[in-house]
Write a protein that holds these residues in place. Structure first.
Motif, short mmCIF file in Angstrom:
data_model
loop_
_atom_site.label_atom_id
_atom_site.label_comp_id
_atom_site.label_asym_id
_atom_site.label_seq_id
_atom_site.Cartn_x
_atom_site.Cartn_y
_atom_site.Cartn_z
N SER A 4 16.48 19.03 -2.43
CA SER A 4 17.17 20.19 -2.84
C SER A 4 16.80 21.49 -2.37
O SER A 4 15.58 21.53 -1.81
CB SER A 4 17.27 20.02 -4.43
OG SER A 4 15.92 20.37 -4.68
N PHE A 5 17.34 22.73 -2.62
CA PHE A 5 17.17 23.91 -2.34
C PHE A 5 15.79 24.12 -2.99
O PHE A 5 14.76 24.69 -2.41
CB PHE A 5 17.95 24.92 -2.56
CG PHE A 5 17.80 26.28 -2.46
CD1 PHE A 5 17.72 26.80 -0.92
CD2 PHE A 5 17.30 27.13 -3.31
CE1 PHE A 5 17.41 28.02 -0.63
CE2 PHE A 5 16.82 28.56 -3.10
CZ PHE A 5 16.96 28.75 -1.91
N GLU A 6 15.68 23.78 -4.16
CA GLU A 6 14.53 24.07 -4.87
C GLU A 6 13.29 23.43 -4.45
O GLU A 6 12.08 23.97 -4.45
CB GLU A 6 14.63 23.83 -6.60
CG GLU A 6 15.70 24.85 -7.17
CD GLU A 6 17.07 24.32 -6.97
OE1 GLU A 6 17.33 23.17 -6.22
OE2 GLU A 6 17.76 25.19 -7.47
N GLU A 7 13.54 22.16 -4.04
CA GLU A 7 12.41 21.31 -3.56
C GLU A 7 11.85 22.03 -2.14
O GLU A 7 10.76 22.04 -1.90
CB GLU A 7 12.90 19.76 -3.36
CG GLU A 7 13.07 19.04 -4.54
CD GLU A 7 13.47 17.82 -4.55
OE1 GLU A 7 13.33 16.80 -5.25
OE2 GLU A 7 14.54 17.53 -3.37
N GLN A 8 12.82 22.58 -1.45
CA GLN A 8 12.46 23.11 -0.14
C GLN A 8 11.69 24.21 -0.34
O GLN A 8 10.78 24.64 0.33
CB GLN A 8 13.82 23.32 0.74
CG GLN A 8 14.41 22.14 1.33
CD GLN A 8 15.61 22.37 2.18
OE1 GLN A 8 16.37 23.22 1.71
NE2 GLN A 8 15.75 21.84 3.11
N MET A 9 12.20 24.98 -1.21
CA MET A 9 11.34 26.35 -1.62
C MET A 9 10.04 26.07 -2.20
O MET A 9 9.12 26.76 -1.56
CB MET A 9 12.04 27.29 -2.68
CG MET A 9 13.40 27.79 -2.29
SD MET A 9 13.23 28.84 -0.82
CE MET A 9 12.20 30.28 -1.38
N GLU A 10 9.73 25.29 -2.83
CA GLU A 10 8.27 24.60 -3.38
C GLU A 10 7.60 24.26 -2.36
O GLU A 10 6.43 24.58 -2.15
CB GLU A 10 8.69 23.54 -4.29
CG GLU A 10 7.27 23.10 -5.20
CD GLU A 10 7.39 22.06 -6.18
OE1 GLU A 10 6.45 21.63 -6.48
OE2 GLU A 10 8.75 22.14 -6.81
N ILE A 15 3.10 25.58 1.61
CA ILE A 15 2.77 25.75 2.94
C ILE A 15 2.32 27.08 3.27
O ILE A 15 1.12 27.46 3.89
CB ILE A 15 4.01 25.52 4.27
CG1 ILE A 15 4.43 24.04 4.19
CG2 ILE A 15 3.70 26.15 5.41
CD1 ILE A 15 5.91 23.76 4.89
N VAL A 16 2.74 28.00 2.52
CA VAL A 16 2.25 29.37 2.86
C VAL A 16 1.03 29.37 2.03
O VAL A 16 -0.09 30.17 2.73
CB VAL A 16 3.17 30.55 2.16
CG1 VAL A 16 2.69 31.64 1.91
CG2 VAL A 16 4.70 30.51 2.90
N ILE A 39 11.87 24.67 7.48
CA ILE A 39 12.43 24.74 6.11
C ILE A 39 13.14 25.80 5.76
O ILE A 39 14.02 26.20 5.07
CB ILE A 39 10.95 24.40 5.11
CG1 ILE A 39 10.68 22.90 5.08
CG2 ILE A 39 11.62 24.65 3.53
CD1 ILE A 39 9.26 22.81 4.66
N SER A 40 12.43 27.27 6.23
CA SER A 40 12.92 28.52 6.05
C SER A 40 14.55 28.53 6.56
O SER A 40 15.31 29.06 6.02
CB SER A 40 12.11 29.69 6.51
OG SER A 40 12.63 30.87 6.69
N LYS A 41 14.69 28.10 7.59
CA LYS A 41 15.93 28.04 8.22
C LYS A 41 17.01 27.08 7.55
O LYS A 41 18.29 27.43 7.22
CB LYS A 41 15.73 27.56 9.90
CG LYS A 41 15.36 28.52 10.79
CD LYS A 41 15.12 28.04 12.12
CE LYS A 41 14.56 29.14 12.95
NZ LYS A 41 14.61 28.59 14.45
N GLU A 42 16.58 25.99 7.15
CA GLU A 42 17.28 25.25 6.33
C GLU A 42 17.76 25.75 4.96
O GLU A 42 18.73 25.70 4.19
CB GLU A 42 16.57 23.86 6.05
CG GLU A 42 16.53 23.05 7.10
CD GLU A 42 15.63 21.40 6.96
OE1 GLU A 42 15.27 21.50 5.73
OE2 GLU A 42 15.13 20.99 7.81
N CYS A 43 16.83 26.53 4.31
CA CYS A 43 17.14 27.24 3.06
C CYS A 43 18.20 28.28 3.25
O CYS A 43 19.01 28.59 2.55
CB CYS A 43 15.81 27.90 2.40
SG CYS A 43 14.62 26.65 1.67
#
Length: 71
Positions: A4-10, A15-16, A39-43
């Motif tokens: 999910s978007f939220e999982e990708q952001m987490e 990573i950061v 991940i950033s591109k996917e988000c």
């Protein structure tokens, strides 16, 4: 199954944090950075798709109508 978007952001936030600690080798840092960019591109793609689905309420001739949002 994609995350999910939220999982990708987490995951991106994790990573950061890892990169900011500075404990990784150069090679591991590069791998994490590449993964973060992916991940950033996917988000970003997810956000763009969501934006296309947004609808705008428009007041026309005393009635409220719903139209698709167009960029």
């Amino acid at each position: 199954m994609s995350k999910s978007f939220e999982e990708q952001m987490e995951e991106l936030e994790n990573i950061v944090e890892e990169l900011e600690k500075g404990d990784l080798s150069l090679e591991d840092s590069m791998l994490k950075f590449e993964k973060g960019i992916k991940i950033s591109k996917e988000c970003n793609k997810t956000l763009e798709e969501a934006e296309k689905k947004i609808t705008i309420l428009i007041h026309q001739e005393g009635e409220i109508t719903e139209e698709n949002f167009e960029t």
